[in-house]
Design a protein around this motif. Structure first.
Motif, short mmCIF file in Angstrom:
data_model
loop_
_atom_site.label_atom_id
_atom_site.label_comp_id
_atom_site.label_asym_id
_atom_site.label_seq_id
_atom_site.Cartn_x
_atom_site.Cartn_y
_atom_site.Cartn_z
N GLY A 105 0.81 -1.22 0.00
CA GLY A 105 0.00 0.00 0.00
C GLY A 105 0.84 1.27 0.00
O GLY A 105 2.06 1.25 -0.20
N GLU A 106 0.17 2.40 0.23
CA GLU A 106 0.81 3.71 0.12
C GLU A 106 1.92 3.90 1.16
O GLU A 106 2.98 4.44 0.85
N LYS A 107 1.65 3.52 2.39
CA LYS A 107 2.68 3.68 3.43
C LYS A 107 3.93 2.88 3.09
O LYS A 107 5.06 3.35 3.27
N TYR A 108 3.72 1.63 2.64
CA TYR A 108 4.85 0.78 2.25
C TYR A 108 5.66 1.45 1.14
O TYR A 108 6.89 1.50 1.19
N ASP A 109 4.96 1.98 0.13
CA ASP A 109 5.64 2.63 -0.99
C ASP A 109 6.44 3.83 -0.50
O ASP A 109 7.57 4.08 -0.95
N ALA A 110 5.85 4.62 0.44
CA ALA A 110 6.53 5.80 0.96
C ALA A 110 7.77 5.42 1.77
O ALA A 110 8.81 6.08 1.69
N ILE A 111 7.66 4.31 2.55
CA ILE A 111 8.80 3.84 3.35
C ILE A 111 9.94 3.39 2.45
O ILE A 111 11.09 3.81 2.61
N THR A 112 9.63 2.54 1.48
CA THR A 112 10.68 1.97 0.62
C THR A 112 11.28 3.03 -0.30
O THR A 112 12.42 2.88 -0.76
N ALA A 113 10.51 4.09 -0.55
CA ALA A 113 11.05 5.18 -1.38
C ALA A 113 11.86 6.16 -0.55
O ALA A 113 12.48 7.09 -1.11
N GLY A 114 11.85 5.99 0.77
CA GLY A 114 12.62 6.87 1.65
C GLY A 114 11.94 8.17 1.95
O GLY A 114 12.57 9.11 2.47
N ARG A 115 10.62 8.28 1.65
CA ARG A 115 9.89 9.53 1.87
C ARG A 115 9.28 9.59 3.27
O ARG A 115 8.84 10.66 3.71
N GLN A 116 9.23 8.45 3.96
CA GLN A 116 8.55 8.41 5.25
C GLN A 116 9.19 7.34 6.13
O GLN A 116 9.69 6.32 5.64
N THR A 117 9.24 7.61 7.43
CA THR A 117 9.64 6.58 8.40
C THR A 117 8.44 6.29 9.28
O THR A 117 7.83 7.21 9.84
N TRP A 118 8.12 5.03 9.39
CA TRP A 118 6.94 4.63 10.16
C TRP A 118 7.13 3.20 10.64
O TRP A 118 7.73 2.37 9.96
N GLY A 119 6.60 2.93 11.83
CA GLY A 119 6.66 1.57 12.32
C GLY A 119 6.00 1.41 13.66
O GLY A 119 5.58 2.39 14.29
N ARG A 120 5.86 0.17 14.07
CA ARG A 120 5.35 -0.13 15.41
C ARG A 120 6.46 0.01 16.44
O ARG A 120 6.20 0.21 17.63
N LEU A 121 7.72 -0.15 16.00
CA LEU A 121 8.88 -0.14 16.88
C LEU A 121 9.98 0.68 16.23
O LEU A 121 10.03 0.79 15.01
N ARG A 122 10.89 1.18 17.07
CA ARG A 122 12.07 1.85 16.53
C ARG A 122 13.17 1.83 17.58
O ARG A 122 12.91 1.70 18.78
N THR A 123 14.41 1.97 17.12
CA THR A 123 15.53 2.04 18.07
C THR A 123 15.60 3.44 18.67
O THR A 123 15.29 4.42 18.01
N LYS A 124 15.98 3.50 19.96
CA LYS A 124 16.20 4.80 20.58
C LYS A 124 17.39 5.50 19.90
O LYS A 124 17.38 6.70 19.65
N GLN A 125 18.43 4.71 19.64
CA GLN A 125 19.65 5.26 19.07
C GLN A 125 19.51 5.47 17.56
O GLN A 125 18.76 4.75 16.89
N THR A 126 20.25 6.41 17.04
CA THR A 126 20.32 6.65 15.60
C THR A 126 21.73 6.33 15.13
O THR A 126 22.64 6.08 15.93
N GLY A 127 21.89 6.33 13.81
CA GLY A 127 23.22 6.10 13.23
C GLY A 127 23.75 4.70 13.44
O GLY A 127 24.96 4.48 13.43
N LEU A 128 22.85 3.75 13.61
CA LEU A 128 23.26 2.35 13.87
C LEU A 128 23.47 1.59 12.56
O LEU A 128 22.64 1.65 11.66
N SER A 129 24.56 0.86 12.49
CA SER A 129 24.75 -0.03 11.34
C SER A 129 24.17 -1.41 11.60
O SER A 129 23.86 -2.14 10.67
N ASP A 130 24.01 -1.75 12.89
CA ASP A 130 23.52 -3.08 13.25
C ASP A 130 22.51 -2.97 14.39
O ASP A 130 22.88 -2.65 15.52
N PRO A 131 21.22 -3.24 14.12
CA PRO A 131 20.21 -3.12 15.18
C PRO A 131 20.32 -4.20 16.25
O PRO A 131 19.68 -4.10 17.30
N SER A 132 21.15 -5.24 16.01
CA SER A 132 21.31 -6.31 17.00
C SER A 132 22.53 -6.11 17.87
O SER A 132 22.88 -6.98 18.67
N ALA A 133 23.20 -4.95 17.71
CA ALA A 133 24.41 -4.70 18.49
C ALA A 133 24.09 -4.63 19.98
O ALA A 133 22.96 -4.33 20.39
#
Length: 328
Positions: free
Chosen positions: A145-173
């Motif tokens: 759908g539209e949200k998915y297209d916006a996310i994959t195009a880099g126009r929007q960030t959206w989710g149920r969860l997110r990391t507190k930290q930014t600039g991470l190369s590995d979310p499992s660190a």
């Protein structure tokens, strides 16, 4: 284990049993290659699919096999890591509100967000991506759908969860913290984590190997302790009951010397006051008490020489009590 037959067996006048070894002259019934017979319904000796094995060696053997099996598992998982390095996968756990996002995520390089591959559940009902200029990791259930297209195009960030930290190369660190959306649409702290699945499996198998090795070490030390306990090997008696390994027991002393006992504790070797060594199958009762008190030298075998400190010394000769007389 009692009665006339028992008395006849322990006195060496009769051999009787439900099982017996095919081979004779054995010092160790648990030795490799020993075969057994058993009595059938007709009273005949027939081959039996049986064996005897030393318990400690058996336990060490089983634990050794377990180490080998676990090592093979680790090898297989490590090999899987190597094969899947181009397709790493993660495991996300601990999210309470959006439990649908808990589970395993596999890398999909065909779907890229911000020049980074995405990670998808097997069911393809949620995915993990790195979005925005700050490169924060999000998990979303918008897979079309539209949200998915916006996310994959880099126009929007959206989710149920997110990391507190930014600039991470590995979310499992190590140390990465997560937020999740609450019922009011606010970001709140979540007791959750992401971890590389293969590393998780290898870690658990590594812990198992360590535990098994500790068990093997403990058992090996127990074997070593037993091996350090002096023992004698007696052979050549007309009664096989007397032949075998005798282990020193310093808790039972006769005439100031420790005694030596068979593993089955049904025969023991002791030193008399005159330095003569005796083998007896009297292991309880009044006669036994008289032996251990030094008042009797009742025995079925004895050394010819007296004044001996070591019955296994070179040149020691033995006599055996057969048909009411001592014979060489």
């Amino acid at each position: 284990v009692s009665g006339e037959k028992y008395d006849a067996i322990t006195a060496g006048r009769q051999t009787w049993g439900r099982l017996r070894t095919k081979q004779t002259g054995l010092s160790d019934p648990s030795a490799e290659g020993v075969e057994w017979d058993e009595i059938d319904e007709m009273g005949r000796w027939v081959a039996a699919a049986a064996r005897a094995r030393r318990l400690i060696e058996d336990q060490v053997g089983k634990l050794g096999n377990k180490i080998a099996e676990v090592s093979l598992d680790v090898g297989a998982v490590t090999k899987t890591v190597a094969l899947k390095e181009d397709k790493p996968h993660l495991k996300i756990t601990g999210f309470e509100r959006a439990t649908v996002v808990n589970g395993q995520y596999y890398c999909d390089r065909s779907v890229v967000v911000g020049d980074r591959p995405t990670y998808w559940t097997v069911e393809r009902n949620a995915f993990l991506y790195c979005g925005g200029e700050e490169c924060r990791w999000y998990v979303t259930t918008d897979v079309s759908g539209e949200k998915y297209d916006a996310i994959t195009a880099g126009r929007q960030t959206w989710g149920r969860l997110r990391t507190k930290q930014t600039g991470l190369s590995d979310p499992s660190a190590e140390g990465v913290e997560w937020d999740e959306i609450d019922e009011m649409g606010r970001w709140v702290a979540a007791a959750a984590r992401a971890r590389r699945l293969i590393e998780d499996q290898v870690g658990k198998l590594g812990d198992t190997i360590a535990e098994v090795r500790l068990e093997v070490k403990a058992l090996s030390e127990a074997v070593a302790v037993k091996e350090d306990k002096p023992r004698l090997e007696l052979t050549g008696s007309r009664s096989q009951t007397n032949n075998g390994t005798y282990i020193r027991d310093t808790s039972i002393v006769v005439a100031g010397e420790p005694t030596y006992w068979t593993v089955g504790r049904n025969v023991f070797l002791y030193r008399g006051k005159n330095g003569q060594w005796y083998v007896t199958n009297t292991v309880s009762g009044e006669k036994y008490d008289a032996i251990t008190a030094g008042r009797s030298s009742l025995s079925v075998l004895r050394t010819k020489q007296t004044g001996l400190s070591d019955p296994s010394a070179e040149g020691v000769e033995w006599e055996e009590f057969v048909d009411n007389e001592w014979v060489t």
